[in-house]
Scaffold this motif. Structure first.
Motif, PDB file in Angstrom:
ATOM      1  N   ILE A  66       0.846  -1.197   0.000  1.00 48.40           N
ATOM      2  CA  ILE A  66       0.000   0.000   0.000  1.00 48.40           C
ATOM      3  C   ILE A  66       0.883   1.249   0.000  1.00 48.40           C
ATOM      4  O   ILE A  66       0.642   2.205  -0.748  1.00 48.40           O
ATOM      5  CB  ILE A  66      -0.929   0.009   1.225  1.00 48.40           C
ATOM      6  CG1 ILE A  66      -1.857  -1.214   1.211  1.00 48.40           C
ATOM      7  CG2 ILE A  66      -1.770   1.287   1.247  1.00 48.40           C
ATOM      8  CD1 ILE A  66      -2.732  -1.332   2.434  1.00 48.40           C
ATOM      9  N   ASP A  67       1.928   1.243   0.830  1.00 49.46           N
ATOM     10  CA  ASP A  67       2.834   2.389   0.889  1.00 49.46           C
ATOM     11  C   ASP A  67       3.521   2.617  -0.450  1.00 49.46           C
ATOM     12  O   ASP A  67       3.663   3.751  -0.911  1.00 49.46           O
ATOM     13  CB  ASP A  67       3.882   2.183   1.979  1.00 49.46           C
ATOM     14  CG  ASP A  67       3.278   2.283   3.370  1.00 49.46           C
ATOM     15  OD1 ASP A  67       2.136   2.777   3.475  1.00 49.46           O
ATOM     16  OD2 ASP A  67       3.929   1.869   4.337  1.00 49.46           O
ATOM     17  N   ARG A  68       3.972   1.544  -1.078  1.00 51.45           N
ATOM     18  CA  ARG A  68       4.646   1.690  -2.379  1.00 51.45           C
ATOM     19  C   ARG A  68       3.662   2.169  -3.443  1.00 51.45           C
ATOM     20  O   ARG A  68       4.011   2.980  -4.300  1.00 51.45           O
ATOM     21  CB  ARG A  68       5.263   0.356  -2.790  1.00 51.45           C
ATOM     22  CG  ARG A  68       6.435  -0.083  -1.917  1.00 51.45           C
ATOM     23  CD  ARG A  68       7.138  -1.290  -2.512  1.00 51.45           C
ATOM     24  NE  ARG A  68       8.233  -1.730  -1.672  1.00 51.45           N
ATOM     25  CZ  ARG A  68       8.262  -2.885  -1.026  1.00 51.45           C
ATOM     26  NH1 ARG A  68       7.257  -3.723  -1.128  1.00 51.45           N
ATOM     27  NH2 ARG A  68       9.300  -3.229  -0.287  1.00 51.45           N
ATOM     28  N   ALA A  69       2.431   1.657  -3.405  1.00 53.44           N
ATOM     29  CA  ALA A  69       1.440   2.061  -4.402  1.00 53.44           C
ATOM     30  C   ALA A  69       1.118   3.544  -4.284  1.00 53.44           C
ATOM     31  O   ALA A  69       0.918   4.233  -5.285  1.00 53.44           O
ATOM     32  CB  ALA A  69       0.168   1.232  -4.239  1.00 53.44           C
ATOM     33  N   GLN A  70       1.075   4.062  -3.060  1.00 50.38           N
ATOM     34  CA  GLN A  70       0.771   5.473  -2.847  1.00 50.38           C
ATOM     35  C   GLN A  70       2.012   6.359  -2.854  1.00 50.38           C
ATOM     36  O   GLN A  70       1.898   7.566  -2.677  1.00 50.38           O
ATOM     37  CB  GLN A  70       0.054   5.652  -1.509  1.00 50.38           C
ATOM     38  CG  GLN A  70      -1.333   5.037  -1.473  1.00 50.38           C
ATOM     39  CD  GLN A  70      -2.077   5.413  -0.219  1.00 50.38           C
ATOM     40  OE1 GLN A  70      -1.604   5.191   0.887  1.00 50.38           O
ATOM     41  NE2 GLN A  70      -3.248   6.000  -0.382  1.00 50.38           N
ATOM     42  N   ALA A  71       3.185   5.746  -3.059  1.00 52.16           N
ATOM     43  CA  ALA A  71       4.449   6.491  -3.133  1.00 52.16           C
ATOM     44  C   ALA A  71       4.687   7.309  -1.881  1.00 52.16           C
ATOM     45  O   ALA A  71       5.075   8.469  -1.944  1.00 52.16           O
ATOM     46  CB  ALA A  71       4.476   7.390  -4.365  1.00 52.16           C
ATOM     47  N   LYS A  72       4.449   6.702  -0.718  1.00 53.92           N
ATOM     48  CA  LYS A  72       4.674   7.433   0.524  1.00 53.92           C
ATOM     49  C   LYS A  72       6.148   7.667   0.800  1.00 53.92           C
ATOM     50  O   LYS A  72       6.514   8.576   1.533  1.00 53.92           O
ATOM     51  CB  LYS A  72       4.053   6.657   1.697  1.00 53.92           C
ATOM     52  CG  LYS A  72       2.541   6.656   1.695  1.00 53.92           C
ATOM     53  CD  LYS A  72       2.000   5.992   2.928  1.00 53.92           C
ATOM     54  CE  LYS A  72       0.477   6.059   2.958  1.00 53.92           C
ATOM     55  NZ  LYS A  72      -0.082   5.402   4.161  1.00 53.92           N
ATOM     56  N   PHE A  73       7.031   6.829   0.231  1.00 56.68           N
ATOM     57  CA  PHE A  73       8.456   6.948   0.532  1.00 56.68           C
ATOM     58  C   PHE A  73       9.289   7.213  -0.711  1.00 56.68           C
ATOM     59  O   PHE A  73      10.473   6.965  -0.720  1.00 56.68           O
ATOM     60  CB  PHE A  73       8.950   5.673   1.215  1.00 56.68           C
ATOM     61  CG  PHE A  73       8.197   5.333   2.454  1.00 56.68           C
ATOM     62  CD1 PHE A  73       8.246   6.170   3.558  1.00 56.68           C
ATOM     63  CD2 PHE A  73       7.418   4.205   2.523  1.00 56.68           C
ATOM     64  CE1 PHE A  73       7.535   5.875   4.699  1.00 56.68           C
ATOM     65  CE2 PHE A  73       6.703   3.897   3.659  1.00 56.68           C
ATOM     66  CZ  PHE A  73       6.772   4.732   4.755  1.00 56.68           C
TER      67      PHE A  73
END
Length: 563
Positions: A389-396
């Protein structure tokens, strides 16, 4: 085996095992196994065999025993640390950035915990349960105090879950949640959590589309399409409206000197005043929304060019600002207002269910950012891991902790982009299909097991997109029979037949209706809606009957016309 049961004073019997460590001293040593009757003869035999195995391997059993005792002491020591002791250690440690907490913050924590959490102070932190915290929390007199106590408890327990004690385990074990029973008593029971259920999302979207269809306005449709893309991709509002037309790459396009095999969209994400690119798959549903927006933009630019004496108007943005095409759209307030009112209208007749009627966005009011949280919640319901989910939303993206973003703002190769997209394509595909075709995450999971239903729906949308793109491309019309294109792509009768006329006549709503599949499969495009803007009725030539009204005054949605 040289296993002995030795009677000592009185009736006490102790088991001993003699052993010699291989490769070391030839002198025999004696190992105390335990006393009878606490230790039975059979159990003593098993322990003696283990002692002999260690000795045969060159390991001194006494050292093993000492290590076990030290480990047990560490476990006991970690279990004895009280909540009060951990609180003092927590307050003495620096926060992010290496700075110490201010004296005022330390005093607030100590005073608040002393006054409201006195029951917890002498309890070992590992033994605190959700019931203990709930009992403390319910005695806090006011909502403001509850909010403050909850924030402090959450900070303390989250730190305890990250910190490792002497036994190698966190101070609060991972499977323990002391705050589990507190959430229902917090202020969230008064102001909704900032995410929508699947039913609420579909209700809000349908009403937004109904009213956009009635208005037939370019700005309105741009906002509605931006809202849909935000929900599909889990982006922030600013990231959705900053998509450029050239950042959409379909199969066969050229990028970095290569032919694109895996279609994608490039999103610009700002982190610490630097722009980083995030690459998302151009899924069939997303492609249909982008195509609808491109059609709307195309018709709008042609109409504005005619109005300005054939001056050619073009904009690099997928969502151009109506007043200045060189800038992108910023405000989606009108579409968001319709979205919210749709949820309220269909639930209980305009009674507010998602926020306080007068609450602003800063106070927790409904905004487009709710759709980002909704994306996360839907992913969790579908079983998507948190890191995906974090990678999909480009949080990092752009940070060393991210394997997805590459850690630098340079443009990656076509192959690496395709690999990244393929790795996480299932996230966006699942979310899109959940929004448009199913009523629950469970229903989608069942449909996935029935491959035909899931794949047929995806294939239908992809086929429509393909032939719609051909119909928009003059070269595509030359290379194929136009009637054949319409017959192959037209599943619902007349879907693509009037595209040229709609573009010329600024028929934005019918253009979107022809291209956009970001609607539930049971949704029917409306014909009979009354929409009032500042007291004036907005109507379409095809609207003849009266439907439910919606009134807008100076950008604010109201239930009644202006008096």
């Amino acid at each position: 085996m040289e296993l002995y049961a030795i009677r000592q004073t009185g009736t006490s019997i102790t088991f001993y095992q003699y052993y010699r460590i291989k490769g070391q001293s030839r002198t025999k040593k004696m190992f105390k196994l335990g006393k009878y009757p606490a230790l039975k003869a059979s159990e003593a035999t098993e322990k003696a065999i283990q002692v002999l195995k260690w000795a045969e391997q060159g390991i001194d059993p006494k050292r093993v025993q000492e290590a076990a005792i030290r480990k047990e002491e560490k476990v006991n020591e970690a279990s004895r640390i009280t909540f009060g002791e951990f609180l003092e250690d927590f307050l003495s440690r620096p926060v992010k950035g290496g700075r110490q907490r201010t004296d005022k913050t330390v005093r607030d924590y100590r005073t608040s915990m002393k006054n409201h959490a006195a029951d917890l102070m002498q309890m070992p932190i590992r033994l605190i349960t959700a019931d203990d915290v709930q009992r403390v929390f319910l005695r806090v007199p006011t909502n403001e105090m509850r909010k403050s106590v909850l924030r402090q408890l959450r900070a303390i327990f989250n730190n305890a879950k990250r910190r490792v004690a002497g036994d190698g385990q966190p101070f609060v074990l991972p499977n323990v949640d002391p705050l589990m029973l507190v959430a229902e008593h917090s202020d969230q029971s008064r102001t909704r959590e900032v995410w929508l259920s699947l039913t609420e999302f579909q209700q809000g979207q349908q009403y937004m589309l109904d009213c956009a269809y009635a208005a037939n306005d370019f700005n309105f449709w741009s906002q509605a399409n931006a809202v849909q893309i935000t929900a599909l991709l889990g982006l922030r509002h600013g990231e959705s409206v900053m998509i450029r037309s050239r950042d959409v790459y379909r199969t066969g396009d050229l990028w970095q000197g290569d032919i694109v095999d895996v279609p994608f969209v490039r999103i610009s994400i700002l982190k610490k005043r630097r722009a980083y690119y995030h690459y998302l798959p151009l899924t069939p549903v997303l492609d249909s929304v982008i195509t609808a927006q491109q059609l709307v933009k195309w018709a709008w630019q042609r109409a504005r060019s005619r109005d300005t004496r054939n001056l050619k108007i073009s904009s690099p943005w997928l969502f151009p600002a109506p007043r200045d095409p060189d800038k992108h759209l910023n405000d989606c307030g009108m579409a968001v207002a319709y979205f919210r009112r749709g949820i309220e209208y269909r639930n209980n007749g305009y009674q507010c269910v998602i926020q306080n009627q007068d609450a602003s966005v800063d106070e927790g009011g409904f905004s487009m950012h709710w759709l980002r949280h909704t994306f996360i919640r839907m992913c969790e319901n579908l079983g998507v891991p948190a890191e995906d989910i974090d990678r999909a939303q480009a949080k990092f993206v752009g940070f060393a902790s991210s394997n997805y973003g590459g850690g630098n703002p340079t443009t990656p190769s076509t192959t690496s982009v395709a690999d990244r997209i393929d790795r996480l394509r299932y996230v966006w595909d699942s979310i899109a299909m959940l929004f448009i075709g199913f009523d629950s995450a469970r229903q989608l999971r069942t449909a996935k097991s029935d491959t035909d239903e899931y794949e047929n729906l995806l294939s239908r949308i992809a086929t429509n997109n393909k032939y719609l793109q051909m119909s928009l491309n003059p070269q595509g019309r030359k290379n194929a029979d136009w009637n054949e294109i319409v017959a192959l792509a037209d599943y619902e009768g007349g879907r693509f037949n009037n595209i040229d006329a709609d573009i010329e006549g600024e028929n934005y709503s019918d253009l979107v209706r022809a291209a956009n599949f970001m609607v539930h499969r049971n949704y029917e495009w409306p014909r009979d809606i009354q929409l009032y803007q500042d007291g004036d009725k907005i109507h379409r030539s095809k609207s003849a009957k009266n439907g439910y009204p919606l009134h807008v005054h100076n950008g604010e949605v109201s239930d009644y016309p202006a008096r």
